[in-house]
Design an enzyme around this catalytic site. Structure first.
Site, PDB file in Angstrom:
ATOM      1  N   CYS A  53      -5.409  12.952  13.571  1.00  0.00           N
ATOM      2  CA  CYS A  53      -5.138  11.555  13.233  1.00  0.00           C
ATOM      3  C   CYS A  53      -5.104  10.761  14.528  1.00  0.00           C
ATOM      4  O   CYS A  53      -4.632  11.260  15.550  1.00  0.00           O
ATOM      5  CB  CYS A  53      -3.788  11.474  12.539  1.00  0.00           C
TER       6      CYS A  53
ATOM      7  N   ARG B  32       0.807  14.387  13.583  1.00  0.00           N
ATOM      8  CA  ARG B  32       1.241  14.214  12.200  1.00  0.00           C
ATOM      9  C   ARG B  32       1.195  15.505  11.373  1.00  0.00           C
ATOM     10  O   ARG B  32       0.416  15.633  10.423  1.00  0.00           O
ATOM     11  CB  ARG B  32       0.420  13.115  11.526  1.00  0.00           C
ATOM     12  N   PRO B  33       2.023  16.476  11.751  1.00  0.00           N
ATOM     13  CA  PRO B  33       2.066  17.728  10.982  1.00  0.00           C
ATOM     14  C   PRO B  33       2.662  17.517   9.590  1.00  0.00           C
ATOM     15  O   PRO B  33       3.281  16.472   9.327  1.00  0.00           O
ATOM     16  CB  PRO B  33       2.980  18.623  11.818  1.00  0.00           C
ATOM     17  N   ILE B  34       2.473  18.501   8.708  1.00  0.00           N
ATOM     18  CA  ILE B  34       3.070  18.422   7.367  1.00  0.00           C
ATOM     19  C   ILE B  34       3.969  19.626   7.109  1.00  0.00           C
ATOM     20  O   ILE B  34       4.243  19.997   5.969  1.00  0.00           O
ATOM     21  CB  ILE B  34       1.982  18.317   6.274  1.00  0.00           C
ATOM     22  N   ASP B  35       4.418  20.248   8.226  1.00  0.00           N
ATOM     23  CA  ASP B  35       5.244  21.457   8.112  1.00  0.00           C
ATOM     24  C   ASP B  35       6.506  21.231   7.270  1.00  0.00           C
ATOM     25  O   ASP B  35       6.928  22.123   6.526  1.00  0.00           O
ATOM     26  CB  ASP B  35       5.625  21.963   9.522  1.00  0.00           C
ATOM     27  N   LEU B  36       7.092  20.042   7.355  1.00  0.00           N
ATOM     28  CA  LEU B  36       8.353  19.812   6.627  1.00  0.00           C
ATOM     29  C   LEU B  36       8.117  19.769   5.118  1.00  0.00           C
ATOM     30  O   LEU B  36       8.951  20.219   4.330  1.00  0.00           O
ATOM     31  CB  LEU B  36       9.021  18.521   7.113  1.00  0.00           C
TER      32      LEU B  36
ATOM     33  N   ARG C 194      -4.833  10.555   5.169  1.00  0.00           N
ATOM     34  CA  ARG C 194      -3.812  11.600   5.288  1.00  0.00           C
ATOM     35  C   ARG C 194      -2.809  11.565   4.133  1.00  0.00           C
ATOM     36  O   ARG C 194      -2.288  12.596   3.729  1.00  0.00           O
ATOM     37  CB  ARG C 194      -3.037  11.431   6.596  1.00  0.00           C
TER      38      ARG C 194
ATOM     39  N   ARG D 210      -8.429  -0.406   5.216  1.00  0.00           N
ATOM     40  CA  ARG D 210      -7.618   0.635   4.565  1.00  0.00           C
ATOM     41  C   ARG D 210      -6.307   0.055   4.042  1.00  0.00           C
ATOM     42  O   ARG D 210      -5.759   0.559   3.067  1.00  0.00           O
ATOM     43  CB  ARG D 210      -7.282   1.750   5.575  1.00  0.00           C
TER      44      ARG D 210
ATOM     45  N   LEU E 278       8.125   7.200  17.028  1.00  0.00           N
ATOM     46  CA  LEU E 278       7.695   8.019  15.884  1.00  0.00           C
ATOM     47  C   LEU E 278       6.393   8.762  16.103  1.00  0.00           C
ATOM     48  O   LEU E 278       6.263   9.913  15.686  1.00  0.00           O
ATOM     49  CB  LEU E 278       7.606   7.165  14.620  1.00  0.00           C
TER      50      LEU E 278
ATOM     51  N   ASP F  63       5.036   0.679  12.058  1.00  0.00           N
ATOM     52  CA  ASP F  63       3.845  -0.010  11.533  1.00  0.00           C
ATOM     53  C   ASP F  63       3.778  -1.478  11.960  1.00  0.00           C
ATOM     54  O   ASP F  63       2.802  -2.162  11.657  1.00  0.00           O
ATOM     55  CB  ASP F  63       3.803   0.081  10.001  1.00  0.00           C
TER      56      ASP F  63
ATOM     57  N   LYS G 150       0.841  -1.210   0.000  1.00  0.00           N
ATOM     58  CA  LYS G 150       0.000   0.000   0.000  1.00  0.00           C
ATOM     59  C   LYS G 150       0.873   1.257   0.000  1.00  0.00           C
ATOM     60  O   LYS G 150       0.638   2.182  -0.789  1.00  0.00           O
ATOM     61  CB  LYS G 150      -0.894  -0.009   1.245  1.00  0.00           C
ATOM     62  N   ASN G 151       1.881   1.279   0.874  1.00  0.00           N
ATOM     63  CA  ASN G 151       2.667   2.506   1.026  1.00  0.00           C
ATOM     64  C   ASN G 151       3.623   2.778  -0.136  1.00  0.00           C
ATOM     65  O   ASN G 151       4.195   3.864  -0.228  1.00  0.00           O
ATOM     66  CB  ASN G 151       3.434   2.499   2.351  1.00  0.00           C
TER      67      ASN G 151
HETATM   68  C1  UD1 Z   1       4.499   7.038   6.575  1.00  0.00           C
HETATM   69  C2  UD1 Z   1       3.681   5.786   6.341  1.00  0.00           C
HETATM   70  C3  UD1 Z   1       3.149   5.251   7.667  1.00  0.00           C
HETATM   71  C4  UD1 Z   1       4.291   5.055   8.670  1.00  0.00           C
HETATM   72  C5  UD1 Z   1       5.145   6.319   8.768  1.00  0.00           C
HETATM   73  C6  UD1 Z   1       6.379   6.121   9.607  1.00  0.00           C
HETATM   74  C7  UD1 Z   1       2.751   6.092   4.118  1.00  0.00           C
HETATM   75  C8  UD1 Z   1       1.559   6.391   3.305  1.00  0.00           C
HETATM   76  N1  UD1 Z   1       2.573   6.126   5.458  1.00  0.00           N
HETATM   77  O1  UD1 Z   1       3.645   8.017   7.134  1.00  0.00           O
HETATM   78  O2  UD1 Z   1       2.497   4.002   7.427  1.00  0.00           O
HETATM   79  O3  UD1 Z   1       3.755   4.764   9.939  1.00  0.00           O
HETATM   80  O4  UD1 Z   1       5.583   6.749   7.457  1.00  0.00           O
HETATM   81  O5  UD1 Z   1       7.156   5.087   9.089  1.00  0.00           O
HETATM   82  O6  UD1 Z   1       3.818   5.808   3.615  1.00  0.00           O
HETATM   83  N2  UD1 Z   1       6.637  14.823  10.825  1.00  0.00           N
HETATM   84  C9  UD1 Z   1       6.714  16.166  11.144  1.00  0.00           C
HETATM   85  N3  UD1 Z   1       6.497  17.074  10.142  1.00  0.00           N
HETATM   86  C10 UD1 Z   1       6.244  16.705   8.851  1.00  0.00           C
HETATM   87  C11 UD1 Z   1       6.178  15.333   8.540  1.00  0.00           C
HETATM   88  C12 UD1 Z   1       6.395  14.407   9.556  1.00  0.00           C
HETATM   89  O7  UD1 Z   1       6.926  16.527  12.302  1.00  0.00           O
HETATM   90  O8  UD1 Z   1       6.073  17.582   8.002  1.00  0.00           O
HETATM   91  C13 UD1 Z   1       6.847  13.819  11.898  1.00  0.00           C
HETATM   92  C14 UD1 Z   1       5.611  12.953  12.150  1.00  0.00           C
HETATM   93  O9  UD1 Z   1       4.703  13.562  13.038  1.00  0.00           O
HETATM   94  C15 UD1 Z   1       6.221  11.685  12.721  1.00  0.00           C
HETATM   95  C16 UD1 Z   1       7.538  11.571  11.950  1.00  0.00           C
HETATM   96  O10 UD1 Z   1       7.824  12.884  11.453  1.00  0.00           O
HETATM   97  O11 UD1 Z   1       6.499  11.832  14.076  1.00  0.00           O
HETATM   98  C17 UD1 Z   1       7.521  10.613  10.792  1.00  0.00           C
HETATM   99  O12 UD1 Z   1       6.378  10.857   9.988  1.00  0.00           O
HETATM  100  P1  UD1 Z   1       6.329  10.538   8.434  1.00  0.00           P
HETATM  101  O13 UD1 Z   1       7.502   9.703   8.045  1.00  0.00           O
HETATM  102  O14 UD1 Z   1       6.090  11.798   7.693  1.00  0.00           O
HETATM  103  O15 UD1 Z   1       5.034   9.634   8.340  1.00  0.00           O
HETATM  104  P2  UD1 Z   1       4.088   9.554   7.090  1.00  0.00           P
HETATM  105  O16 UD1 Z   1       4.874   9.816   5.881  1.00  0.00           O
HETATM  106  O17 UD1 Z   1       2.852  10.345   7.339  1.00  0.00           O
END
Ligand code: UD1
Length: 420
Positions: A116, A121-125, A92, A399, A329, A307, A22-23
């Site tokens: 979530c 799970r922010p997307i700031d990065l 997400r 899912r 994480l 996961d 899936k991922n």
């Molecule tokens: C992906 C996987 C998910 C897995 C996760 C960690 C997919 C679709 N999903 O989720 O199954 O559990 O990787 O291996 O591939 N973070 C920030 N800011 C950001 C982005 C991330 O602070 O902009 C933090 C997150 O809150 C978390 C960590 O970074 O603590 C890792 O998150 P991330 O690797 O981004 O997870 P996803 O890509 O959402």
């Protein structure tokens, strides 16, 4: 709403075919937004998240034909660049369309994903990196509004934290950008590797694939035709069935799997007493007679995956001794604990660390799935519980697991899907 009725079993026996990941599928489907040809993708899993992303693409104007395990996506007809809340809120990972839409059209609106179950799970990065590449981003009424007044330009990006979808988003944006983008502290997950490999085969030169530093030579315009490709096996699905074998002390063979992607998971199962026969694309697990306790810390690939944390917690309830599981994480990824406790597990929580004391006699009862991987932990616990377990809210499970109850039934589990 569907639920799963499960009885405890003595043991399982046979083979399970692992589906496509899936991922890996999600970023690769999002990548088709960059294409100028119809893209043919094989070995897609039948899981709700894939349907959600294909629906999102259809809403943008793409044509998606999903038949058996193959989809043909034609994004040349996209005429809309808004990813709306009604879809993004259900998944997400919809955020994966942000980079490619912006790179191709120079503008887009993508709903903010919102809360979530497993943490903030922010997307700031993702946003910060796109801004470094020249995007103008505003958050208005719950939407990310992004434009590229001067196009996207290659630059040097250093991620403060390793982010899987963040890396994928920036790789896709960088693919069409002008010039070279370097991503330092990039995710090294096999799913990110496959995305890079497919883009590399489509005219985007990418160096450092599978390492923490990716160098992406943007085309400054278009890709060459994206060739047909096959999604890699789902390492989390495979890990879950290995835990099913270990918890029921059964010998099972997984086929269509990539053992190389499962290093940390196999190592922990070995510590718990199991052994393996490994082939190029199969794994036979020889389970431990007595399951040993374990210490697990979740980290980014190639370390132990978050996961798989919930499934190993279910397994640890059956170990002889005390296991320690630290979640690094996600801050709220212990929602399965209270449900496992209701089944009789002895687990105590202290911040990010769970202490699991085994071996517990679990009893079947009504339990509720709280997120995708928590759901499969409850299924594993149910396999060794006395009596009947009814697992509710399995839309979480649907899912990400392709035909879970059919695959388990095929190896002897007593499990059926019923309607509430
Ligand atoms: C992906 C996987 C998910 C897995 C996760 C960690 C997919 C679709 N999903 O989720 O199954 O559990 O990787 O291996 O591939 N973070 C920030 N800011 C950001 C982005 C991330 O602070 O902009 C933090 C997150 O809150 C978390 C960590 O970074 O603590 C890792 O998150 P991330 O690797 O981004 O997870 P996803 O890509 O959402």
């Amino acid at each position: 709403m569907d639920y799963l009725k499960t009885q405890g079993v003595k043991s399982l026996k046979g083979n399970i075919r692992i589906s496509g990941a899936k991922n890996a599928s999600l970023p690769l489907i999002a990548m088709t937004i960059l294409a100028k040809n119809k893209v043919n993708i094989k070995n897609l899993p039948h899981v709700a998240d894939i349907n959600t992303l294909l629906k999102l693409l259809s809403n943008l104007g793409a044509e998606c034909n999903f038949l058996d395990d193959r989809v043909i996506v034609d994004t040349t007809s996209i005429n809309n660049t808004k990813a709306t809340y009604d879809i993004v809120k259900t998944m997400r990972a919809s955020i994966l369309v942000l980079g490619p839409i912006l790179a191709r059209f120079g503008h887009c609106e993508v709903s903010l994903p919102g809360g979530c179950a497993i943490g903030q799970r922010p997307i700031d990065l993702h946003l910060k990196a796109l801004e470094q590449m020249g995007a103008k981003i505003e958050i208005k009424a719950g939407y990310i509004e992004a434009t590229t007044p001067n196009g996207l330009k290659g630059c040097e990006i250093i991620f403060d934290k390793i982010t899987v979808t963040g890396t994928a988003n920036i790789v896709m944006a960088a693919a069409l950008a002008e010039g070279v983008t370097t991503i330092t502290n990039a995710a090294r997950e096999p799913e990110v590797v496959q995305l890079c490999e497919v883009l590399d085969a489509s005219g985007v030169k990418i160096k450092g694939i599978g390492t923490a530093i990716l160098t992406i030579h943007g085309t400054g315009g278009e890709l060459v035709d994206i060739p047909e490709f096959t999604i890699i096996p789902d390492r989390i699905e495979a890990g879950t069935y290995l835990c099913a074998a270990a918890i029921t002390k059964s010998e099972l063979t997984l086929t269509h799997v990539e053992p190389k992607h499962l290093g940390a998971v196999l190592a922990k199962l070995e510590e718990m007493g199991s052994s393996f026969t490994l082939g190029k694309d199969f794994i036979t697990i020889h389970p431990a007679k007595d399951i040993k306790p374990v210490k697990i810390i979740t980290q980014e690939y190639p370390a132990f995956p978050t996961d798989m944390q919930a499934q190993f917690m279910a397994l640890a309830t059956q170990a002889d001794g005390v296991s320690i599981i630290e979640e690094r994480l996600f801050e709220n990824r212990f929602m399965h604990v209270s449900e496992l406790q209701r089944m009789g597990a002895d687990i105590s929580l202290n911040g990010h660390t769970a202490t699991v004391s085994g071996k517990a006699q679990l009893s079947g009862t009504d339990v509720m799935a709280t997120d995708l991987r928590a759901s499969s932990a409850l299924v594993l616990a149910a396999l060794v519980s006395e009596g009947e377990t009814n697992i509710h809210r399995i839309y979480h499970l649907d899912r990400g697991y392709d035909s879970l109850e059919k695959k388990l039934e095929g190896v002897g589990a007593k499990i059926e899907r019923l309607k509430e």
